[in-house]
Design a protein around this motif. Structure first.
Motif, PDB file in Angstrom:
ATOM      1  N   UNK B  98       0.894  -2.240  -0.276  1.00 55.99           N
ATOM      2  CA  UNK B  98       0.473  -3.149   0.862  1.00 55.99           C
ATOM      3  C   UNK B  98       1.379  -3.023   2.063  1.00 55.99           C
ATOM      4  N   UNK B 438      10.017  -5.134  -1.538  1.00 55.32           N
ATOM      5  CA  UNK B 438       8.789  -5.903  -1.658  1.00 55.32           C
ATOM      6  C   UNK B 438       8.545  -7.323  -0.735  1.00 55.32           C
ATOM      7  N   UNK B 439       9.859  -7.614  -0.302  1.00 53.77           N
ATOM      8  CA  UNK B 439       9.769  -8.612   0.387  1.00 53.77           C
ATOM      9  C   UNK B 439       9.118  -8.501   1.758  1.00 53.77           C
ATOM     10  N   UNK B 441       6.544  -6.100   2.450  1.00 51.11           N
ATOM     11  CA  UNK B 441       5.489  -5.388   2.722  1.00 51.11           C
ATOM     12  C   UNK B 441       4.039  -6.522   2.998  1.00 51.11           C
ATOM     13  N   UNK B 442       4.488  -7.819   2.593  1.00 47.67           N
ATOM     14  CA  UNK B 442       3.134  -8.684   2.660  1.00 47.67           C
ATOM     15  C   UNK B 442       3.560  -9.866   3.526  1.00 47.67           C
ATOM     16  N   UNK B 443       4.685  -9.926   4.438  1.00 55.13           N
ATOM     17  CA  UNK B 443       4.779 -11.006   5.510  1.00 55.13           C
ATOM     18  C   UNK B 443       3.659 -11.127   6.263  1.00 55.13           C
TER      19      UNK B 443
END
Lengths: 568, 568
Positions: B98, B438-439, B441-443
């Motif tokens: 993502x 991972x922190x 990718x989806x903010x």
């Protein structure tokens, strides 16, 4: 050289576009301080509210001057201070781990002391006070550090001022720099230290026989320095938990995008689970472990793992092979059987040191296991090999295991994987681990922390100008305008047995099972585990419609009817 | 139930105060789309600019229909599309990891397709296209996902559509859902897949013999999908690097507050170092390793470690026993000698599998070492034991080491510690490691990514309404209003040998040594190492004065004279 390169070089050294902009943000002040453009000191009066602990008599004996002066009575502001105090020399220091808003405490102090008094900064924490490493803080300094994160303007360390020699060094610094007052910005231990210093410096420091005032300011991202309605939260907690909450929110969003990972997130906060609870309230993940609940229920490690694994399996059966688990850093120390096992292990290793050292590495677990009680041997055998190795290998200089070194998040993943397999071998379980800690201590303070700390600085400075010593500054009524108050430090002290001797401590505030925040969490967590109800609180904002929130746990526990804070 | 508890429950399921507020943010559109309140589709014309690679002839043979239609010529918008196309059924899917802004691509598509056409969402990525798992996207969906992070509205996966059976499944889905077009939101591999699909579906899918259009949209947080001025950056890169930059800025602030730690931070991004370079430009840490530079200089691991250790020692001599090092995730694979050693190791392990397995664990390193070339044996012997164990233990199903599993950040810490000790045993070195991935990718997308992706969606939808297939949507001139354009996918394809056979690929864009961004970094890094010139870029803002920035590397590489982006 292009225009853009020139612009970029100008952003170096704390001059990012963001840092330059937040310096301009206006800060509200409590009505007691007058106008925000030119805040004025307040004076204080007794509220009549007396603080006491089980050890108040012993404390009175050890802190006779402080207690005689304060009678352990809480102070509240009583209008602006008419006396124009001039010529005071005040030192401020940061103690312990950094927390967002420390710079604004300094700014508030400088503003309220005004041009007639001198504010000095102590370099690199309590150690700097011992060494006499101080410098004068200017208006330009204050303009530069306002609303910025970190403790880097002064630096910090963890030196505890305890020995007679150290007290003598502090006196020397006071005399050398002609200090009238010291402001200690720190957590529970540092404020205990402030209480001790206040008593030690109460009289007889200066040539005229007078003393040096000491005022504490409540800091810690852990949130475990709380005193009911007198101190609903320490500063830095809001910023740290908002930073962690954004990261956890992003990761939650990632889990339901990628559809294949669990993320186990360990959150900073050694003793209490306030941080984990707040981040859970902000983000609503599937599983959050609360140390205090585990201790209260005397829950075993196997039971915790089973609880976690069952959520993983049940979510998988509902088509969700993903999720987020939050665990507080101090978890292991709150599991009663782990504590008991580690204690027996320490004994066995101490009593059989030579024999143990002679064993081959492979043979060590069995050697120790056969010397432990059956329950403890069985618990040890249930742990992954790298944890066993760590339990057998690492000891600090006192012969104790450093429990904080145990990679709790990885331990939980490995044991949960095993248990999930036992419950249903068809459930896939791929997991990543995270530790969120240092990222959260030094970010730019939220508008709440920025306003709160600025007003704490105004309060601490006012206490000094009002001639007070041995108090901790506080702002009460954070959702209703804010009132500058002062908590007598001696009224907070308990006696605790540490390293075989009695020490004064301010008791750490743990998460209470019957608190509104915990009860709300308990009422919702099954729903959060059963389906995706998470939310992304987003990055903290400094402009726009989403800036003015209190921590959710603070709002709940203080009975607020909304999340907005209101200072001024 | 208190009012506050009711409010909190209302924030569950993507309804945080922040999420509710960002949904209301207005998005600018390129002038070509008309008004932002009611954007209209554009039509396209040839620019005359032809794309080619070394393999264009082979590509033409494999993609005859696509190339005949496009002539590999770039398209640009040519005013609003007068033809009122109705009744088209368009499917959109997310492919791969993502990235922030994916939801806004969907929103842009929905808006430009309007009420007269139907937009369908493919569940859980390419796999959902194979299974025919589609649903109709409503206006209410779009209102709910606008400006929110993640791919969770649809989900994603990494299935590659390659086999004849898979192509047949896609055709079946096209027929079952009466699709006229498919939009693939993905990175280099996914856009290669889009090119293959476009050719495969060019004709003969529907009953009337017509085909199904395929349009790609350029996504990847890694930033390695770049095509000069035609595609200065993929979406998601800005948000991810801003999230990492805030964390790194906070950690930098922590180092100069606590005064005692180094932090080694590994940053997501497998192949290229764009992420590490951008975060370095945002934050100015002491050390940043750039994989492409190491490969270009044929630098050895020992040389890298020596370089790192010398900065640590020199900073210590200047009183700074702290700092931050950034390393790209793919570092190890770019160190020529590590690659050579791992390759020989794979061979040795394959050839001596049974003998190797028969060795005791302790004996394995020596067993392998004696069968390696002297250089490789010596390199292996220089590595920490846990890395050696990993190199000897873990192989994927093809017998290859998964280099990405190597904990680069810990390896660098342990080897640097050793080298620091050799250089100056009095230098203290305490270090923490982090992996930021991972922190980010989806903010929630930055305003840049939000606007960029919305306009990419408008462009992709316009291409479909204009009857195009085999193109990737792009917006050029991101600092000067933005122009919707389209890149012929076949014009980007190269042939690469993978797993023993020729495959078409879009070449990954690596960091170029002579790019303005790299040169600027090189010109400043010694100053950043020598003293604290770091800056904290802060959390990304959605309101206020600091919202409208391009990534620094993108601004530099595209010759912009300021950091502002301008769309519309």
């Amino acid at each position: 050289m292009s225009t853009l390169v020139e612009q970029l070089i100008q952003t170096e050294a704390h001059q990012s576009i963001f840092e330059s902009a937040v310096r301009q943000l206006p800060l509200p002040v409590c009505a007691a301080f007058g106008s925000s453009s030119s805040p004025q000191p307040v004076s204080f009066k007794n509220t009549g509210r007396v603080l006491s602990t089980k050890d108040s008599d012993a404390v009175r004996a050890q802190f006779p001057q402080s207690v005689a002066a304060s009678n352990n009575i809480v102070l509240t502001s009583s209008g602006s201070n008419p006396a124009t105090v001039q010529g005071k020399r005040v030192a401020v220091l940061f103690s312990g781990g950094p927390a967002a808003g420390g710079h604004n405490v300094v700014c508030g102090l400088k503003r309220v002391l005004g041009a007639g008094n001198t504010l000095l900064g102590v370099r690199a924490g309590p150690k700097g006070l011992l060494k006499g490493s101080l410098f004068e803080i200017t208006e330009a300094n204050v303009d530069f550090i306002l609303n910025t994160g970190g403790f880097d303007f002064l630096g910090s360390d963890r030196t505890k001022i305890k020995s007679d020699e150290q007290f003598a060094q502090v006196r020397e610094t006071c005399i050398k720099h002609q200090l009238d007052a010291i402001v200690v910005v720190g957590g529970d231990d540092s404020n205990t230290n402030a209480a001790v210093l206040a008593e030690s410096l109460f009289t007889g420091v200066k040539a005229d026989g007078s003393g040096v005032q000491v005022i504490g300011v409540p800091k810690t991202i852990d949130g475990d320095l709380q005193i009911g309605d007198l101190l609903s939260i320490s500063f830095g907690f809001d910023t740290a938990t908002r930073i962690y909450s954004e990261m956890v929110g992003n990761i939650l969003q990632d889990t339901s995008s990628s559809l294949k990972y669990w993320h186990f997130v360990k959150l900073m906060g050694r003793s209490a689970s306030h941080v984990a609870l707040e981040v859970a309230l902000q983000t609503k993940p599937a599983i959050t472990l609360i140390s205090e609940e585990i201790a209260a229920n005397q829950e075993s490690l196997a039971s915790i793992i089973d609880r976690v694994a069952r959520v993983i399996v049940e979510r998988s059966h509902r088509g969700m092979n993903y999720g987020v688990l939050l665990a507080p850093e101090g978890l292991i120390e709150f599991i009663p059987e782990m504590n008991a096992m580690i204690a027996e292990l320490n004994d066995v290793l101490a009593h059989h040191a030579a024999d143990f050292a002679a064993q081959a590495d492979d043979a060590k677990p069995a050697f120790v296991g056969s010397r432990l009680s059956p329950e403890n041997a069985s618990l040890l055998a249930s742990l992954p090999h790298y944890i066993v190795n760590m339990l057998l290998a690492e000891r600090d200089s006192h012969g104790n295991l450093q429990v904080s070194l145990i990679p709790t998040e990885q331990l939980l993943i490995d044991m949960a994987r095993q248990r999930v397999r036992e419950l249903d071998a068809n459930v896939p379980f791929a997991a990543h681990s995270h530790f969120l800690g240092y990222e959260g201590r030094c970010g730019a303070p939220t508008l709440f922390d920025a306003a709160y700390t600025y007003n704490l600085g105004l309060t601490a400075g006012s206490l000094i100008l009002d001639g007070r010593t041995g108090y901790m500054a506080t702002i009460t009524g954070l959702a209703s305008g804010g009132t500058p108050q002062a908590i007598p430090l001696a009224g907070l002290l308990n006696i605790e047995r540490r390293h075989g001797k009695n020490e004064f401590v301010i008791e750490k505030a743990l998460v209470k099972m019957d608190s509104p925040a915990m009860q709300y969490f308990v009422s919702r967590r099954e729903a959060w585990a059963a389906s995706d109800l998470f939310a992304s609180p987003g990055p903290r904002q400094f402009w726009g419609p989403t800036t003015d929130q209190l921590p959710i746990s603070v709002a709940l526990n203080s009975g607020a009817d909304a999340l907005m804070f209101k200072i001024g």
